[in-house]
Design a protein around this motif. Structure first.
Motif, short mmCIF file in Angstrom:
data_model
loop_
_atom_site.label_atom_id
_atom_site.label_comp_id
_atom_site.label_asym_id
_atom_site.label_seq_id
_atom_site.Cartn_x
_atom_site.Cartn_y
_atom_site.Cartn_z
N GLY A 299 10.19 -18.05 -71.80
CA GLY A 299 9.57 -18.23 -70.49
C GLY A 299 10.31 -17.47 -69.40
N ASN A 300 11.64 -17.47 -69.46
CA ASN A 300 12.42 -16.69 -68.49
C ASN A 300 12.08 -15.20 -68.58
OD1 ASN A 300 15.49 -18.66 -68.68
ND2 ASN A 300 13.65 -18.95 -67.48
N TRP A 301 12.01 -14.69 -69.82
CA TRP A 301 11.63 -13.28 -69.99
C TRP A 301 10.23 -13.03 -69.46
CZ3 TRP A 301 7.50 -11.30 -72.72
CH2 TRP A 301 7.46 -9.90 -72.82
N TRP B 69 8.99 -10.55 -66.46
CA TRP B 69 7.97 -9.52 -66.72
C TRP B 69 6.82 -9.63 -65.72
CZ3 TRP B 69 2.81 -9.45 -68.28
CH2 TRP B 69 2.34 -8.25 -68.83
N LEU B 70 6.37 -10.84 -65.46
CA LEU B 70 5.29 -11.05 -64.49
C LEU B 70 5.74 -10.67 -63.09
CD1 LEU B 70 3.95 -14.49 -65.80
CD2 LEU B 70 2.77 -12.28 -65.95
N ALA B 71 6.98 -11.00 -62.74
CA ALA B 71 7.48 -10.68 -61.41
C ALA B 71 7.52 -9.17 -61.18
CB ALA B 71 8.87 -11.29 -61.22
N ASP B 72 7.89 -8.42 -62.21
CA ASP B 72 7.93 -6.96 -62.09
C ASP B 72 6.55 -6.37 -61.91
OD1 ASP B 72 10.66 -6.86 -62.28
OD2 ASP B 72 10.70 -6.40 -64.44
N ARG B 73 5.52 -7.10 -62.27
CA ARG B 73 4.14 -6.62 -62.13
C ARG B 73 3.45 -7.25 -60.93
NH1 ARG B 73 6.28 -5.72 -66.52
NH2 ARG B 73 5.62 -4.13 -68.01
N ASN B 74 4.28 -7.68 -60.00
CA ASN B 74 3.81 -8.13 -58.68
C ASN B 74 2.97 -9.40 -58.73
OD1 ASN B 74 4.05 -7.64 -55.92
ND2 ASN B 74 1.97 -6.77 -55.81
N HIS B 75 3.19 -10.21 -59.75
CA HIS B 75 2.54 -11.52 -59.77
C HIS B 75 3.24 -12.42 -58.75
CE1 HIS B 75 -0.13 -11.26 -63.35
NE2 HIS B 75 0.66 -10.22 -63.61
N ARG B 76 2.45 -13.18 -58.00
CA ARG B 76 3.05 -13.92 -56.90
C ARG B 76 2.68 -15.40 -56.97
NH1 ARG B 76 3.06 -10.25 -51.56
NH2 ARG B 76 4.83 -11.63 -51.21
N PRO C 127 12.56 -17.29 -62.80
CA PRO C 127 12.62 -15.87 -62.44
C PRO C 127 11.53 -15.44 -61.47
CG PRO C 127 11.85 -16.15 -64.70
CD PRO C 127 12.33 -17.48 -64.24
N LEU C 128 10.36 -16.07 -61.57
CA LEU C 128 9.27 -15.72 -60.66
C LEU C 128 9.60 -16.15 -59.24
CD1 LEU C 128 6.53 -14.36 -60.73
CD2 LEU C 128 5.48 -16.58 -61.22
N VAL C 129 10.11 -17.36 -59.09
CA VAL C 129 10.49 -17.85 -57.76
C VAL C 129 11.65 -17.04 -57.20
CG1 VAL C 129 11.51 -19.80 -56.51
CG2 VAL C 129 9.62 -20.19 -58.09
N THR C 130 12.61 -16.69 -58.03
CA THR C 130 13.76 -15.91 -57.56
C THR C 130 13.31 -14.58 -57.00
OG1 THR C 130 15.21 -16.95 -59.21
CG2 THR C 130 15.95 -14.87 -58.24
N THR C 131 12.39 -13.90 -57.68
CA THR C 131 11.87 -12.63 -57.19
C THR C 131 11.14 -12.80 -55.86
OG1 THR C 131 11.63 -11.86 -59.47
CG2 THR C 131 10.43 -10.65 -57.78
N LEU C 132 10.33 -13.84 -55.76
CA LEU C 132 9.60 -14.10 -54.52
C LEU C 132 10.55 -14.46 -53.38
CD1 LEU C 132 6.64 -16.19 -56.03
CD2 LEU C 132 6.53 -13.84 -55.15
N TYR C 133 11.60 -15.21 -53.70
CA TYR C 133 12.58 -15.61 -52.68
C TYR C 133 13.29 -14.40 -52.12
CZ TYR C 133 16.04 -18.75 -50.54
OH TYR C 133 16.83 -19.44 -49.65
#
Length: 504
Positions: free
Chosen positions: A55-57, A61-68, A128-134
């Motif tokens: 799930g972390n990976w 991966w989703l964060a790098d593809r601009n999923h928000r 990881p998704l929240v970290t990228t958004l933060y």
């Protein structure tokens, strides 16, 4: 901006907490199917970590593809549904997996894998998704990443203690998982309402949740198999009235193993063969009507303490049963009266250590639980404590389950006991031709039992055979080990029990 940061932090904290709540609950909710052993907990921890890692990976991966935000909300919403799916699947899937001819390790692993991998993956996406958004609203990379990691770890700690100390004890495993699903659904809402298409997404989540609840109810997923879910076990009372030849009896099942059967009309009746065998051995050493001082490590159904109390009230009966709920259910459902006993709800080795030397005439270790044996109650150090607490002519009795004839655990217990006691014997009933898993009785004292077999004098006629010489030959042939507090690999010694359906 600060409110958004707060919401990010709250999401990480609570999603991490809910993952740990699921992990702790997993070990308890599968216990009625595969017991509570090193194998089940290893499976739980390994599967959850595997799901979290993937799930972390996936989240990165989703964060790098601009999923928000919408993707974050979808992951949490589906995580809520996957948590409910655990309850919907458990009755049928648990029965299916348990019915296969697999080892306990594989049964536990497949059961946990099928039930908890998907929720772990979905909750692993969050961090990881929240970290990228933060980091898009806070350029202090080190501080932001450190804060979110700390919130995730703190949430995990909070979830662990909440599940183990509060939730499972007070609301049970089913309601704990329902609570996880509700919390995850609420966490999903603020992220789903921020993006486009929020109405269809919210309606889809609501409909799916109601549908999952209906399926779970139809599959009896909301119904726990336990009469009582205690701090330690899933406890069930089985009424045997309708079974031929069982008389007016009830049995106590702890997790998935029956621990004793009580005759409600005759408290002196000993229906369980190994308990009957212990009583026969004691009677051969002491007169049946002689008041003795007994210590029981493990209460279970309290079958034998109950029989002794009914037989003659002058004996001293001390029972160490770690779970108060076991005593409570035995009192309410199994016709137990503890007014003539001293009951300690604490760990047996600790309780025994509080008594002085030469304190007891008979010490009974009846603590074989599920598919395991408490390793700290099988060591040389514990046996030395037992010997110190026994009177000069005292008798120590143990029941244990092992395969036959290659009895790895029994020969190890025999060798360990012989380092503390002068005389040790091993007893069994005659096994049937197809039977390879037996309950053994080990006796240890300063005086030998000088006979090859012993017959019951009361109740059902039974014969127990002294197979000490046979086990000692095995010990020499296979070089049995001595169990110590530093080295007691009980699970490895009885792993052979986990290779067939007989284990369950």
């Amino acid at each position: 901006m600060n409110m958004l940061k707060f919401t990010y932090g709250t999401t990480v904290f609570l999603s991490s907490a809910m993952l740990m709540v699921l992990e702790i609950t997993a070990g308890r909710i599968i216990a009625p199917y595969v017991g509570n052993s090193l194998y089940s907990w290893t499976s739980v921890i390994g599967v959850v970590l595997a799901g979290l890692s993937f799930g972390n990976w996936l989240g990165g991966w989703l964060a790098d593809r601009n999923h928000r935000h919408r993707t974050l909300g979808i992951a949490l919403g589906i995580g809520a549904l996957a948590s409910l799916l655990v309850l919907a699947m458990l009755p049928a899937y648990g029965t299916l997996i348990r019915g296969q001819l697999l080892s306990l390790a594989w049964t536990s692993l497949l059961l946990v894998f099928g039930l908890f991998l998907v929720p772990a993956i979905l909750l692993g996406v969050v961090s990881p998704l929240v970290t990228t958004l933060y980091l898009r609203i806070d350029e202090s990379t080190g501080r932001a990443v450190g804060l979110l990691h700390a919130l995730g770890a703190t949430g995990s700690i909070f979830g662990t203690f909440a599940a183990g100390f509060v939730l499972i004890q007070w609301i049970g495993t089913r309601w704990t998982i329902i609570m996880v699903a509700i919390v995850l659904a609420l966490l999903a809402l603020p992220w789903l309402v921020r993006g486009p298409h929020r109405t269809p997404l919210l309606m889809s989540l609501l409909v799916a949740g109601l549908g999952m609840a209906a399926v779970t109810d139809r599959m009896n997923g909301f119904v726990a198999p336990c009469d009582i879910e205690s701090q330690y076990y899933c406890l069930r009372v089985i009424d045997n009235h309708d079974q031929p030849g069982t008389m007016n009896t009830r049995s106590l099942a702890i997790d998935h193993l029956i621990h004793g059967t009580n005759d409600l009309d005759d408290p002196e009746s000993l229906l369980t063969p190994y308990i009957h065998g212990m009583d026969t051995l004691i009677e051969s050493r002491f007169s049946r009507n002689t008041p003795l001082r007994y210590f029981f490590a493990g209460g279970g159904a309290y079958t034998y303490p109950r029989a002794l109390a009914a037989r003659h009230g002058e004996s001293e009966i001390v029972v160490s049963e770690i779970d108060p709920a076991v005593t409570k259910i035995a009192q309410s459902e199994l016709d137990l009266d503890i007014s003539e006993m001293t009951v300690h709800h604490d760990e047996s080795r600790y309780v025994l250590g509080r008594y002085g030397p030469n304190r007891f005439d008979v010490l009974v270790l009846d603590a074989f639980h599920d598919v395991g044996f408490p390793h700290h109650l099988a060591t040389r150090e514990f046996n030395n404590l037992i010997k110190n607490r026994l009177s000069e002519n005292g008798l120590f009795l143990i029941n244990a389950i092992d395969q036959f004839p290659n009895s790895i655990l029994i020969r190890t217990l025999l060798k360990t006991l012989k380092e503390s006691f002068e005389h040790v014997e091993v007893w069994i009933e005659r096994p049937s031709g197809s039977q390879n898993r037996l309950t053994f009785i080990l006796s240890a004292s300063n005086q030998p039992f000088e006979f090859a077999e012993i017959e019951s004098k009361h109740g059902v006629f039974r014969v127990w055979y002294n197979i000490t010489d046979f086990i000692e030959e095995q010990s020499l042939k296979y070089d049995a080990i001595t169990l110590t507090d530093d080295y007691a690999p009980i699970e490895r010694l009885i792993s052979v029990l986990f290779t067939s359906a007989q284990q369950l």
